[in-house]
Design a protein around this motif. Structure first.
Motif, PDB file in Angstrom:
ATOM      1  N   ASP A  18       0.803  -1.225   0.000  1.00  0.00           N
ATOM      2  CA  ASP A  18       0.000   0.000   0.000  1.00  0.00           C
ATOM      3  C   ASP A  18       0.837   1.277   0.000  1.00  0.00           C
ATOM      4  N   GLU A  19       2.155   1.153  -0.003  1.00  0.00           N
ATOM      5  CA  GLU A  19       3.020   2.328   0.019  1.00  0.00           C
ATOM      6  C   GLU A  19       2.761   3.243  -1.178  1.00  0.00           C
ATOM      7  N   GLN A  20       2.565   2.657  -2.349  1.00  0.00           N
ATOM      8  CA  GLN A  20       2.329   3.473  -3.540  1.00  0.00           C
ATOM      9  C   GLN A  20       1.016   4.237  -3.422  1.00  0.00           C
ATOM     10  N   PHE A  21       0.028   3.636  -2.807  1.00  0.00           N
ATOM     11  CA  PHE A  21      -1.247   4.320  -2.578  1.00  0.00           C
ATOM     12  C   PHE A  21      -1.035   5.572  -1.722  1.00  0.00           C
ATOM     13  N   ILE A  22      -0.234   5.453  -0.662  1.00  0.00           N
ATOM     14  CA  ILE A  22       0.067   6.593   0.204  1.00  0.00           C
ATOM     15  C   ILE A  22       0.818   7.664  -0.595  1.00  0.00           C
ATOM     16  N   CYS A  23       1.788   7.234  -1.397  1.00  0.00           N
ATOM     17  CA  CYS A  23       2.537   8.186  -2.230  1.00  0.00           C
ATOM     18  C   CYS A  23       1.616   8.920  -3.191  1.00  0.00           C
ATOM     19  N   ASP A  24       0.692   8.203  -3.786  1.00  0.00           N
ATOM     20  CA  ASP A  24      -0.269   8.835  -4.703  1.00  0.00           C
ATOM     21  C   ASP A  24      -1.114   9.877  -3.973  1.00  0.00           C
ATOM     22  N   GLU A  25      -1.541   9.544  -2.756  1.00  0.00           N
ATOM     23  CA  GLU A  25      -2.336  10.491  -1.966  1.00  0.00           C
ATOM     24  C   GLU A  25      -1.524  11.741  -1.624  1.00  0.00           C
ATOM     25  N   ILE A  26      -0.270  11.548  -1.247  1.00  0.00           N
ATOM     26  CA  ILE A  26       0.596  12.679  -0.923  1.00  0.00           C
ATOM     27  C   ILE A  26       0.759  13.571  -2.146  1.00  0.00           C
ATOM     28  N   GLU A  27       0.990  12.959  -3.304  1.00  0.00           N
ATOM     29  CA  GLU A  27       1.161  13.738  -4.532  1.00  0.00           C
ATOM     30  C   GLU A  27      -0.120  14.488  -4.901  1.00  0.00           C
ATOM     31  N   GLU A  28      -1.258  13.855  -4.725  1.00  0.00           N
ATOM     32  CA  GLU A  28      -2.534  14.524  -5.005  1.00  0.00           C
ATOM     33  C   GLU A  28      -2.725  15.731  -4.091  1.00  0.00           C
ATOM     34  N   LEU A  29      -2.362  15.584  -2.829  1.00  0.00           N
ATOM     35  CA  LEU A  29      -2.503  16.688  -1.890  1.00  0.00           C
ATOM     36  C   LEU A  29      -1.546  17.825  -2.244  1.00  0.00           C
ATOM     37  N   ILE A  30      -0.327  17.509  -2.606  1.00  0.00           N
ATOM     38  CA  ILE A  30       0.635  18.536  -3.036  1.00  0.00           C
ATOM     39  C   ILE A  30       0.053  19.314  -4.213  1.00  0.00           C
ATOM     40  N   GLU A  31      -0.502  18.609  -5.181  1.00  0.00           N
ATOM     41  CA  GLU A  31      -1.070  19.263  -6.362  1.00  0.00           C
ATOM     42  C   GLU A  31      -2.326  20.062  -6.014  1.00  0.00           C
ATOM     43  N   ARG A  32      -3.091  19.598  -5.041  1.00  0.00           N
ATOM     44  CA  ARG A  32      -4.288  20.322  -4.622  1.00  0.00           C
ATOM     45  C   ARG A  32      -3.932  21.681  -4.017  1.00  0.00           C
ATOM     46  N   PHE A  33      -2.722  21.788  -3.486  1.00  0.00           N
ATOM     47  CA  PHE A  33      -2.238  23.050  -2.942  1.00  0.00           C
ATOM     48  C   PHE A  33      -1.595  23.912  -4.029  1.00  0.00           C
ATOM     49  N   ALA A  34      -1.857  23.562  -5.286  1.00  0.00           N
ATOM     50  CA  ALA A  34      -1.368  24.324  -6.449  1.00  0.00           C
ATOM     51  C   ALA A  34       0.150  24.334  -6.536  1.00  0.00           C
ATOM     52  N   LEU A  35       0.762  23.225  -6.124  1.00  0.00           N
ATOM     53  CA  LEU A  35       2.207  23.078  -6.230  1.00  0.00           C
ATOM     54  C   LEU A  35       2.541  22.090  -7.336  1.00  0.00           C
ATOM     55  N   THR A  36       3.739  22.229  -7.870  1.00  0.00           N
ATOM     56  CA  THR A  36       4.226  21.327  -8.904  1.00  0.00           C
ATOM     57  C   THR A  36       5.333  20.464  -8.320  1.00  0.00           C
ATOM     58  N   ILE A  37       5.237  19.171  -8.518  1.00  0.00           N
ATOM     59  CA  ILE A  37       6.294  18.267  -8.070  1.00  0.00           C
ATOM     60  C   ILE A  37       7.407  18.335  -9.105  1.00  0.00           C
ATOM     61  N   THR A  38       8.563  18.808  -8.671  1.00  0.00           N
ATOM     62  CA  THR A  38       9.685  18.952  -9.590  1.00  0.00           C
ATOM     63  C   THR A  38      10.677  17.806  -9.473  1.00  0.00           C
ATOM     64  N   GLN A  39      10.564  17.048  -8.389  1.00  0.00           N
ATOM     65  CA  GLN A  39      11.469  15.915  -8.209  1.00  0.00           C
ATOM     66  C   GLN A  39      10.815  14.892  -7.294  1.00  0.00           C
ATOM     67  N   ARG A  40      10.936  13.620  -7.670  1.00  0.00           N
ATOM     68  CA  ARG A  40      10.520  12.514  -6.799  1.00  0.00           C
ATOM     69  C   ARG A  40      11.685  11.547  -6.773  1.00  0.00           C
ATOM     70  N   THR A  41      12.207  11.334  -5.597  1.00  0.00           N
ATOM     71  CA  THR A  41      13.424  10.537  -5.471  1.00  0.00           C
ATOM     72  C   THR A  41      13.420   9.840  -4.116  1.00  0.00           C
ATOM     73  N   THR A  42      14.575   9.378  -3.700  1.00  0.00           N
ATOM     74  CA  THR A  42      14.769   8.817  -2.371  1.00  0.00           C
ATOM     75  C   THR A  42      16.010   9.464  -1.781  1.00  0.00           C
ATOM     76  N   LEU A  43      16.159   9.387  -0.486  1.00  0.00           N
ATOM     77  CA  LEU A  43      17.339   9.943   0.171  1.00  0.00           C
ATOM     78  C   LEU A  43      18.295   8.812   0.507  1.00  0.00           C
ATOM     79  N   SER A  44      19.541   8.962   0.147  1.00  0.00           N
ATOM     80  CA  SER A  44      20.516   7.889   0.373  1.00  0.00           C
ATOM     81  C   SER A  44      20.698   7.594   1.860  1.00  0.00           C
ATOM     82  N   THR A  45      20.444   8.567   2.707  1.00  0.00           N
ATOM     83  CA  THR A  45      20.604   8.363   4.152  1.00  0.00           C
ATOM     84  C   THR A  45      19.380   7.723   4.801  1.00  0.00           C
ATOM     85  N   LYS A  46      18.303   7.595   4.027  1.00  0.00           N
ATOM     86  CA  LYS A  46      17.063   7.013   4.557  1.00  0.00           C
ATOM     87  C   LYS A  46      16.534   6.003   3.547  1.00  0.00           C
ATOM     88  N   LYS A  47      17.155   4.862   3.517  1.00  0.00           N
ATOM     89  CA  LYS A  47      16.836   3.829   2.532  1.00  0.00           C
ATOM     90  C   LYS A  47      15.354   3.474   2.539  1.00  0.00           C
TER      91      LYS A  47
END
Length: 107
Positions: A18-47
């Motif tokens: 279900d992790e992808q479902f949570i990610c999709d919800e987070i992205e939808e909320l970011i966009e609902r705030f009229a923001l543009t996602i410019t990068q989706r990645t991971t942090l090397s220090t937080k695998k």
């Protein structure tokens, strides 16, 4: 650095499938705030985390959102060199929305 973390949420109970479902919800909320996602990645220090950079139109500043399923953590940050009026005004409201959605509290 400005940081808002979502504590005591139900994100610690999310199954790996279900992790992808949570990610999709987070992205939808970011966009609902009229923001543009410019990068989706991971942090090397937080695998295994998911990390987004969000911007508002062509304005300066970046709002970062990190979801780390392994530890049930979710937080928003603004780095000192990425502060702008829009992200300082928006971070608390976005954190509150995420806390409400996932049954947590902002700290």
């Amino acid at each position: 650095m400005i940081t808002y973390e979502i504590f005591e949420s139900n994100l610690g109970n999310v199954k790996p499938m279900d992790e992808q479902f949570i990610c999709d919800e987070i992205e939808e909320l970011i966009e609902r705030f009229a923001l543009t996602i410019t990068q989706r990645t991971t942090l090397s220090t937080k695998k295994g985390c998911y990390h987004w950079h969000a911007k508002k139109e062509r304005q300066k500043g970046v709002l970062e959102v990190t979801y780390w399923p392994k530890h049930g953590r979710l937080w928003l940050e603004i780095a000192d060199n990425r502060k702008a009026e829009w992200n300082i005004e928006l971070i608390a409201e976005l954190a509150d929305e995420l806390a409400e959605r996932y049954g947590g509290q902002v700290g």
